[in-house]
Design an enzyme around this catalytic site. Structure first.
Site, PDB file in Angstrom:
ATOM      1  N   HIS A  99      28.344  30.403  42.451  1.00  0.00           N
ATOM      2  CA  HIS A  99      29.432  29.734  41.739  1.00  0.00           C
ATOM      3  C   HIS A  99      30.275  30.714  40.931  1.00  0.00           C
ATOM      4  CE1 HIS A  99      31.235  25.995  40.304  1.00  0.00           C
ATOM      5  NE2 HIS A  99      31.315  26.543  39.112  1.00  0.00           N
ATOM      6  N   HIS A 142      33.256  19.908  40.919  1.00  0.00           N
ATOM      7  CA  HIS A 142      32.128  19.550  40.063  1.00  0.00           C
ATOM      8  C   HIS A 142      31.245  18.596  40.852  1.00  0.00           C
ATOM      9  CE1 HIS A 142      30.974  19.609  35.574  1.00  0.00           C
ATOM     10  NE2 HIS A 142      31.012  20.839  36.041  1.00  0.00           N
TER      11      HIS A 142
END
Length: 726
Positions: free
Chosen positions: A44, A90
């Site tokens: 990420h 998300h």
């Protein structure tokens, strides 16, 4: 504490990566340092599997001020105005805890925009859920929509556009992508690069808690049957505090107090401090005792890895501390000097006056792993569909099946939960091809849209990548905007799987080719890997968010028919491509085959010709043709207005269903008044653009000569009934 293989695994690191850490440090890391490496080396934050592919994307252009590498991308729209925008995922947090996952996704993307000096003016989203029949889908959908609306509405920022899609590929891994758009002056753009020695490093915003610890690492791993246990890694948002933080930051940005500023997003204080120091080629020293905590006895490990929301890190010019503190205290926010910049090129962490961790910045940034993962080309399923082999169906029944399906039914029950008009500059909201936002107190505007096409990308990744860029480009064109730049959110499965990595590489090749040809650069974005559960990966789902410019906003162009007895013109050639179409998927459950071919020359010529017609004020309405083909596009134009349409079949029609349901690209429907028809036809002919006059608007009914007649009222009811039965 002895670092065991289990501890290494729990931090999302491979054993060979841990060996590399020891070589870089020339010693064993302690637990705090291991946690920091875990945060900065995960997928990420480090983009370790995607970086070699991302570098091939076109990122520069006439309007680009700042491309990828900052919190958000920046483009020039003239008159000293800049637009700052980005989209991020998300996904994992929203599946575990849908309300907070979606809400903090919105909060995080807003901070990316206002940390660069822009006042956010719009929010968009792309949300994907599993089959409506799946047990979790309804609760996940309701939670996500509530979270998006709750955060954006409380912030007073309009949510103006988006998409909601359903497919069983997302049953155990939904996608929640949030995009924010902000407006700034070109001479007041702020960056995250640290400068100067012994400058004050300031913590501002909310207090630090234990929520979100290992959130970035969790987002860089596949789910399994124990994913519910990861709820503690989901952040908790407070939009009212974020509103205060935004106003305080924008107030401080009015003068020259700030050297650099970075929001504490994924990996919290760790990533913000490392990124600032790395870009400035400096060191940074933090005194963790000074961090404002909302929970007792927090350890340095917890402070550095917490992803508590609504926090920023600022490096200030000398002597500006008191001035800045006064502003943040006025807004009832914490303001604490927690460290300083140094010449050590290290991240130095002190607690109780002792050094608890010290890591060279380059080990966390430039020396993070970069993988050239093996990948394979997609094995293409070239199934040809013979319509004669399929059960016969009436054209009306086929259309009703599409319009009443979950993916094509009216989504106003979602968008009505979002405040779309707050700030009073929303000229055209969700429901059209793109939303239009006026630049405050000016007669110019921007258009914004988000798009995805997972089924095309799954069947042929290169074509799918090209198509989704073109679809986004067309959506801006149809409202009269010149497309300027895009942001992308690249949602894929496990990159360690060479087939998944192949989908990623080929999709990016398609995106690159389309962006280069259309002069449509990528200025920001996000990669989300490991979207899967128990080895079952999602379809490749790149999401494209585009921004276009309307230099002079006279009257907004929408997809609604405007007048009775006006002319309907089809721009672009129809070949009747039905593979991967909504027609086959919704009526026959056929999902095999190739997507329609993308001819980039036609895309550019047809789109630019339509822009000319709009600029000359020659058309009443416009709508691009995509999912569902010509008949679905015409139905959408009819049922969203007070007028229907009477469509004449071509004289050389070979197959009714191919012509009306085919999903050939580079096509538009435009509505033209009689007194403008000759001018429109001449411009199209002079541009060597293929077009057909296919009918006229009329009152009350949508009909195809001899094959279909249905009232626009009935179309509207059909299109709005699905959610009532959900």
């Amino acid at each position: 504490m002895k670092i065991t293989n289990k501890i290494i695994e729990n931090h999302g690191l491979k054993l060979d990566e841990y060996e590399n850490i020891k070589k870089l440090l020339k010693r064993e890391p302690n637990l705090l340092e291991l946690g920091i490496f875990s945060a900065m080396w995960n997928e990420h934050c480090s983009y370790k599997s995607s970086r070699i592919h991302l570098k091939n994307l076109p990122t520069k252009g006439k309007h680009v001020i700042q491309g990828p590498g900052e919190n958000a991308g920046v483009i020039d729209i003239g008159d000293d105005d800049a637009i700052i925008f980005k989209i991020e995922s998300h996904n994992h947090p929203s599946y575990i805890e849908p309300y907070q996952g979606a809400a903090t996704g919105v909060g995080g993307i807003l901070r990316d925009v206002f940390t660069m000096g822009a006042r956010p003016i719009a929010l968009l989203n792309s949300i994907h859920f599993g089959s409506p029949k799946h047990l979790k889908t309804k609760s996940l959908l309701n939670g996500v929509v509530s979270g998006i609306g709750g955060y954006g509405n409380c912030m007073g920022i309009p949510t103006v556009a988006g998409e909601t899609k359903f497919n069983e590929t997302y049953n155990e891994n939904i996608l929640v992508n949030a995009m924010a758009v902000g407006h700034a002056k070109k001479d007041k753009i702020f960056y995250s690069k640290a400068k100067g020695l012994n400058k004050s490093v300031v913590y501002v915003g909310s207090k630090t808690g234990r929520d979100g610890i290992h959130g970035a690492s969790m987002a860089s791993a596949e789910f399994d049957e124990n994913s519910e246990e990861k709820k503690p890694t989901v952040q908790v948002g407070d939009p009212f505090t974020e509103k205060l933080l935004m106003e305080a930051c924008l107030e401080l940005m009015k003068d020259n107090s700030i050297i650099s500023i970075q929001d504490m997003g994924a990996a919290g204080l760790t990533s913000s401090s490392v990124e600032m120091a790395s870009k400035g080629e400096l060191g940074i020293e933090l005194e963790l005792d000074k961090i404002p905590c909302r929970e007792e006895n927090m350890t340095p490990y917890e402070m550095m890895l917490s992803e508590s929301q609504e926090r920023m890190l600022i490096i200030l010019e000398d002597g500006k501390e008191a001035h800045a503190k006064k502003i943040f205290e006025k807004w009832d926010l914490d303001f604490v000097i927690i460290g300083k910049t140094t010449n050590t090129n290290n991240l130095t962490l002190k607690f109780n006056k002792k050094v608890q961790g010290e890591i060279p910045i380059e080990c966390l940034a430039s020396k993070a792993p970069i993988y050239n993962r093996k990948w394979t080309k997609k094995n293409i399923q070239k199934r040809k569909i013979n319509l004669k082999d399929l059960k016969k169906i009436k054209i009306e029944d086929a259309l009703i099946k599409i319009l009443s399906s979950p993916n094509h039914s009216n989504k106003s029950w979602i968008t009505n939960q979002y405040d779309q008009n707050v700030m009073c500059d929303t000229v055209q909201k969700s429901g059209s091809d793109a939303a239009i936002l006026r630049i405050h107190n000016k007669d110019k505007a921007i258009a914004v849209s988000v798009d995805s096409s997972a089924n095309y990308c799954k069947s042929h990744p290169i074509t799918g990548g090209k198509q989704i860029v073109c679809e986004n480009w067309r959506n801006l064109i149809t409202v009269g905007a010149k497309p300027l730049a895009i942001t992308n959110c690249l949602n894929f499965g496990n990159p360690e799987n060479k087939e998944i990595m192949g989908e990623f590489a080929e999709c990016l090749n398609g995106i690159k080719e389309a962006c280069e040809f259309l002069n449509y650069p990528v200025v920001s974005g996000n990669v989300s890997f490991y979207n899967g559960t128990n080895k079952k990966n999602i379809y490749p789902t790149p999401v494209i968010g585009g921004v276009g410019l309307i230099k002079k906003l006279s009257k907004p162009i929408s997809h609604k028919f405007k007048k009775n007895k006006s002319n309907i013109i089809l721009i672009g050639k129809t070949f009747g491509h039905l593979e991967q179409s909504c027609f086959l998927r919704e009526n026959y459950s056929i999902i095999e085959g190739m997507p329609p071919e993308i001819n980039l020359l036609n895309e550019k010529n047809n789109g630019e010709s339509l822009l000319k017609l709009i600029d000359k004020d020659l058309i009443l309405s416009a709508h691009d043709i995509s999912n569902g083909g010509l008949i679905t596009t015409l139905s959408e134009m009819a049922m969203s207005s007070n007028f229907g349409a009477k469509i004449l079949k071509p004289k050389k029609l070979t197959n009714l269903f191919k012509y009306f349901f085919g999903e050939d690209q580079a096509r538009y429907i435009i509505e033209v008044e009689n007194n403008c028809l000759s001018k429109v036809k001449k411009i199209l002919a002079d541009g060597n653009i293929y077009f057909e006059e296919i009918g006229v608007t009329q009152e009350d009914n949508f009909e195809i000569d001899g094959d279909l007649k249905i009232s626009t009222k009935e179309l509207f009811e059909i299109n709005n009934q699905w959610y009532n039965n959900f």
